[in-house]
Design a protein around this motif. Structure first.
Motif, PDB file in Angstrom:
ATOM      1  N   MET A   1       0.832  -1.200   0.000  1.00  0.00           N
ATOM      2  CA  MET A   1       0.000   0.000   0.000  1.00  0.00           C
ATOM      3  C   MET A   1       0.871   1.256   0.000  1.00  0.00           C
ATOM      4  O   MET A   1       0.549   2.253  -0.656  1.00  0.00           O
ATOM      5  N   ALA A   2       1.974   1.203   0.727  1.00  0.00           N
ATOM      6  CA  ALA A   2       2.899   2.341   0.722  1.00  0.00           C
ATOM      7  C   ALA A   2       3.396   2.616  -0.689  1.00  0.00           C
ATOM      8  O   ALA A   2       3.462   3.775  -1.127  1.00  0.00           O
ATOM      9  N   ARG A   3       3.735   1.543  -1.406  1.00  0.00           N
ATOM     10  CA  ARG A   3       4.219   1.709  -2.781  1.00  0.00           C
ATOM     11  C   ARG A   3       3.176   2.404  -3.651  1.00  0.00           C
ATOM     12  O   ARG A   3       3.504   3.297  -4.449  1.00  0.00           O
ATOM     13  N   GLU A   4       1.915   2.029  -3.497  1.00  0.00           N
ATOM     14  CA  GLU A   4       0.833   2.647  -4.282  1.00  0.00           C
ATOM     15  C   GLU A   4       0.799   4.164  -4.049  1.00  0.00           C
ATOM     16  O   GLU A   4       0.728   4.950  -5.002  1.00  0.00           O
ATOM     17  N   TYR A   5       0.846   4.554  -2.796  1.00  0.00           N
ATOM     18  CA  TYR A   5       0.745   5.986  -2.484  1.00  0.00           C
ATOM     19  C   TYR A   5       2.014   6.749  -2.856  1.00  0.00           C
ATOM     20  O   TYR A   5       1.941   7.895  -3.317  1.00  0.00           O
ATOM     21  N   LEU A   6       3.154   6.123  -2.669  1.00  0.00           N
ATOM     22  CA  LEU A   6       4.401   6.774  -3.070  1.00  0.00           C
ATOM     23  C   LEU A   6       4.424   6.983  -4.581  1.00  0.00           C
ATOM     24  O   LEU A   6       4.859   8.034  -5.066  1.00  0.00           O
ATOM     25  N   ASN A   7       3.920   6.004  -5.319  1.00  0.00           N
ATOM     26  CA  ASN A   7       3.857   6.140  -6.776  1.00  0.00           C
ATOM     27  C   ASN A   7       2.900   7.243  -7.209  1.00  0.00           C
ATOM     28  O   ASN A   7       3.039   7.800  -8.303  1.00  0.00           O
ATOM     29  N   MET A   8       1.925   7.561  -6.345  1.00  0.00           N
ATOM     30  CA  MET A   8       0.991   8.659  -6.624  1.00  0.00           C
ATOM     31  C   MET A   8       1.565  10.013  -6.190  1.00  0.00           C
ATOM     32  O   MET A   8       0.918  11.043  -6.357  1.00  0.00           O
ATOM     33  N   GLY A   9       2.760   9.991  -5.600  1.00  0.00           N
ATOM     34  CA  GLY A   9       3.400  11.236  -5.197  1.00  0.00           C
ATOM     35  C   GLY A   9       3.035  11.711  -3.805  1.00  0.00           C
ATOM     36  O   GLY A   9       3.363  12.848  -3.427  1.00  0.00           O
ATOM     37  N   PHE A  10       2.379  10.854  -3.016  1.00  0.00           N
ATOM     38  CA  PHE A  10       1.973  11.247  -1.672  1.00  0.00           C
ATOM     39  C   PHE A  10       3.099  11.064  -0.661  1.00  0.00           C
ATOM     40  O   PHE A  10       3.980  10.222  -0.842  1.00  0.00           O
ATOM     41  N   PHE A  11       3.039  11.872   0.394  1.00  0.00           N
ATOM     42  CA  PHE A  11       3.914  11.695   1.540  1.00  0.00           C
ATOM     43  C   PHE A  11       3.246  10.734   2.521  1.00  0.00           C
ATOM     44  O   PHE A  11       2.027  10.558   2.504  1.00  0.00           O
ATOM     45  N   LEU A  12       4.054  10.125   3.386  1.00  0.00           N
ATOM     46  CA  LEU A  12       3.545   9.250   4.444  1.00  0.00           C
ATOM     47  C   LEU A  12       3.812   9.914   5.791  1.00  0.00           C
ATOM     48  O   LEU A  12       4.946  10.301   6.084  1.00  0.00           O
ATOM     49  N   GLY A  13       2.764  10.036   6.615  1.00  0.00           N
ATOM     50  CA  GLY A  13       2.895  10.642   7.930  1.00  0.00           C
ATOM     51  C   GLY A  13       3.308   9.600   8.961  1.00  0.00           C
ATOM     52  O   GLY A  13       2.625   8.590   9.127  1.00  0.00           O
ATOM     53  N   ILE A  14       4.412   9.854   9.659  1.00  0.00           N
ATOM     54  CA  ILE A  14       4.964   8.905  10.634  1.00  0.00           C
ATOM     55  C   ILE A  14       4.989   9.563  12.013  1.00  0.00           C
ATOM     56  O   ILE A  14       5.541  10.659  12.176  1.00  0.00           O
ATOM     57  N   GLY A  15       4.389   8.860  12.987  1.00  0.00           N
ATOM     58  CA  GLY A  15       4.325   9.404  14.343  1.00  0.00           C
ATOM     59  C   GLY A  15       4.740   8.400  15.387  1.00  0.00           C
ATOM     60  O   GLY A  15       5.541   7.483  15.129  1.00  0.00           O
ATOM     61  N   GLY A  16       4.161   8.539  16.566  1.00  0.00           N
ATOM     62  CA  GLY A  16       4.582   7.758  17.723  1.00  0.00           C
ATOM     63  C   GLY A  16       4.483   6.259  17.565  1.00  0.00           C
ATOM     64  O   GLY A  16       5.219   5.511  18.233  1.00  0.00           O
ATOM     65  N   VAL A  17       3.606   5.783  16.686  1.00  0.00           N
ATOM     66  CA  VAL A  17       3.421   4.336  16.519  1.00  0.00           C
ATOM     67  C   VAL A  17       4.727   3.650  16.099  1.00  0.00           C
ATOM     68  O   VAL A  17       4.955   2.485  16.432  1.00  0.00           O
ATOM     69  N   VAL A  18       5.604   4.383  15.408  1.00  0.00           N
ATOM     70  CA  VAL A  18       6.853   3.765  14.936  1.00  0.00           C
ATOM     71  C   VAL A  18       7.744   3.348  16.101  1.00  0.00           C
ATOM     72  O   VAL A  18       8.663   2.526  15.930  1.00  0.00           O
ATOM     73  N   THR A  19       7.482   3.852  17.303  1.00  0.00           N
ATOM     74  CA  THR A  19       8.271   3.461  18.478  1.00  0.00           C
ATOM     75  C   THR A  19       7.678   2.257  19.200  1.00  0.00           C
ATOM     76  O   THR A  19       8.303   1.736  20.129  1.00  0.00           O
ATOM     77  N   PHE A  20       6.487   1.810  18.784  1.00  0.00           N
ATOM     78  CA  PHE A  20       5.835   0.694  19.471  1.00  0.00           C
ATOM     79  C   PHE A  20       6.525  -0.623  19.114  1.00  0.00           C
ATOM     80  O   PHE A  20       6.899  -0.837  17.939  1.00  0.00           O
ATOM     81  N   GLN A  21       6.653  -1.493  20.068  1.00  0.00           N
ATOM     82  CA  GLN A  21       7.338  -2.761  19.842  1.00  0.00           C
ATOM     83  C   GLN A  21       6.619  -3.616  18.791  1.00  0.00           C
ATOM     84  O   GLN A  21       7.262  -4.334  18.022  1.00  0.00           O
ATOM     85  N   ASN A  22       5.292  -3.525  18.743  1.00  0.00           N
ATOM     86  CA  ASN A  22       4.518  -4.385  17.839  1.00  0.00           C
ATOM     87  C   ASN A  22       4.245  -3.743  16.484  1.00  0.00           C
ATOM     88  O   ASN A  22       3.423  -4.251  15.716  1.00  0.00           O
ATOM     89  N   ALA A  23       4.939  -2.647  16.167  1.00  0.00           N
ATOM     90  CA  ALA A  23       4.688  -1.925  14.914  1.00  0.00           C
ATOM     91  C   ALA A  23       5.596  -2.420  13.791  1.00  0.00           C
ATOM     92  O   ALA A  23       6.224  -1.627  13.087  1.00  0.00           O
ATOM     93  N   ARG A  24       5.660  -3.734  13.614  1.00  0.00           N
ATOM     94  CA  ARG A  24       6.580  -4.313  12.636  1.00  0.00           C
ATOM     95  C   ARG A  24       6.312  -3.811  11.209  1.00  0.00           C
ATOM     96  O   ARG A  24       7.238  -3.444  10.483  1.00  0.00           O
ATOM     97  N   ARG A  25       5.023  -3.794  10.821  1.00  0.00           N
ATOM     98  CA  ARG A  25       4.696  -3.374   9.443  1.00  0.00           C
ATOM     99  C   ARG A  25       5.114  -1.937   9.182  1.00  0.00           C
ATOM    100  O   ARG A  25       5.673  -1.631   8.118  1.00  0.00           O
ATOM    101  N   LEU A  26       4.847  -1.075  10.143  1.00  0.00           N
ATOM    102  CA  LEU A  26       5.200   0.334   9.950  1.00  0.00           C
ATOM    103  C   LEU A  26       6.711   0.510   9.880  1.00  0.00           C
ATOM    104  O   LEU A  26       7.223   1.291   9.066  1.00  0.00           O
ATOM    105  N   LYS A  27       7.434  -0.227  10.706  1.00  0.00           N
ATOM    106  CA  LYS A  27       8.893  -0.127  10.675  1.00  0.00           C
ATOM    107  C   LYS A  27       9.439  -0.586   9.327  1.00  0.00           C
ATOM    108  O   LYS A  27      10.389   0.006   8.789  1.00  0.00           O
ATOM    109  N   GLU A  28       8.828  -1.621   8.747  1.00  0.00           N
ATOM    110  CA  GLU A  28       9.234  -2.073   7.408  1.00  0.00           C
ATOM    111  C   GLU A  28       8.969  -0.995   6.369  1.00  0.00           C
ATOM    112  O   GLU A  28       9.775  -0.791   5.454  1.00  0.00           O
TER     113      GLU A  28
END
Length: 254
Positions: free
Chosen positions: A161-188
């Motif tokens: 899904m990230a690839r789809e939006y990046l290909n459309m020229g969108f930015f991705l908003g990254i916040g506190g969830v990236v620090t969560f231990q169970n946020a494997r998908r977001l970290k990828e």
């Protein structure tokens, strides 16, 4: 300086100390904040904040969970607010299927209408998408959102899904969830996405990073998000801060 691309300082949880907290942000290294409308009333409060603080910009829009009573007259009011110099985006808009209400068809209707409002006002969009990944993407493609541009707020999906939006020229908003231990998908996703397509956000008062998870969030916590991104990217925090500042300015065309 740090740019918080998505905050809700008009929220009632800040009523007791809002002015004290906001006045302290520049000293804490926060050079820019976009306060994001979630309803007509919160958009009004957002406008007031932009008028009071030089470093606060605003977004005008209605969150999918708040769109049940929307009318075309509200859209026309939002259109007038979008003419204000410090209103830099239409948002937050999108789909939220976590709750049963409003009905999905109503959410889709007002999502499309607000995407077109962004086109009419030549402003980028702030996209909220929760448990509605396919419908969000399908609508954005059908509405040619590539031509509008913007950010996928609180990005929570996987690499495809990230690839789809990046290909459309969108930015991705990254916040506190990236620090969560169970946020494997977001970290990828953070590892995968080009650094020039990532922006920092708090969504405060929500989604505080570790070790403040569950407590009220504020822009002062963004260094923790920067450190997490830096570790995933193998970069220095200062470089992440500099690049995301520039990304935020590009996103909001400042």
């Amino acid at each position: 300086m740090i740019f918080d691309t998505h905050a809700h300082y008009d929220d009632a949880s800040f009523d007791n100390d809002r002015d004290f907290l906001l006045a302290a942000l520049p000293e804490a290294g926060i050079g820019g904040v976009v306060n994001v409308g979630a309803s007509i009333e919160s958009t009004k409060r957002t406008i007031a904040l932009t008028e009071k603080y030089s470093f606060i910009y605003g977004a005008a829009g209605v969150h999918p969970s708040e769109c049940g009573q929307l009318a075309e007259a509200d859209i026309q009011w939002l259109k007038q607010q979008a003419l204000r110099e410090k209103i830099v985006a239409i948002g937050e808009i999108g789909l939220d299927y976590y709750w049963e209400e409003p009905e999905h068809q109503i959410q889709k209707k007002w999502f499309c209408r607000q995407l077109n409002l962004a086109r009419e006002t030549a402003l980028p969009v702030i996209i909220h998408s929760r448990d509605g990944a396919k419908d969000t993407l399908d609508i954005m493609k059908a509405e040619k959102s590539r031509e509008i541009g913007g950010v996928i707020h609180c990005f929570s999906y996987g690499r495809e899904m990230a690839r789809e939006y990046l290909n459309m020229g969108f930015f991705l908003g990254i916040g506190g969830v990236v620090t969560f231990q169970n946020a494997r998908r977001l970290k990828e996703v953070v590892e995968y996405a080009p650094i020039d397509r990532l922006v920092l956000e708090t969504d405060c008062p929500y989604l505080s990073p570790v070790p403040y998870r569950g407590k009220r969030n504020s822009s002062c916590n963004l260094p923790l998000v920067i450190n997490a991104i830096a570790a995933l990217k193998g970069m220095e925090p200062e470089e992440i801060q500099r690049i995301t500042w520039e990304n935020a300015r590009k996103l909001y065309r400042l």
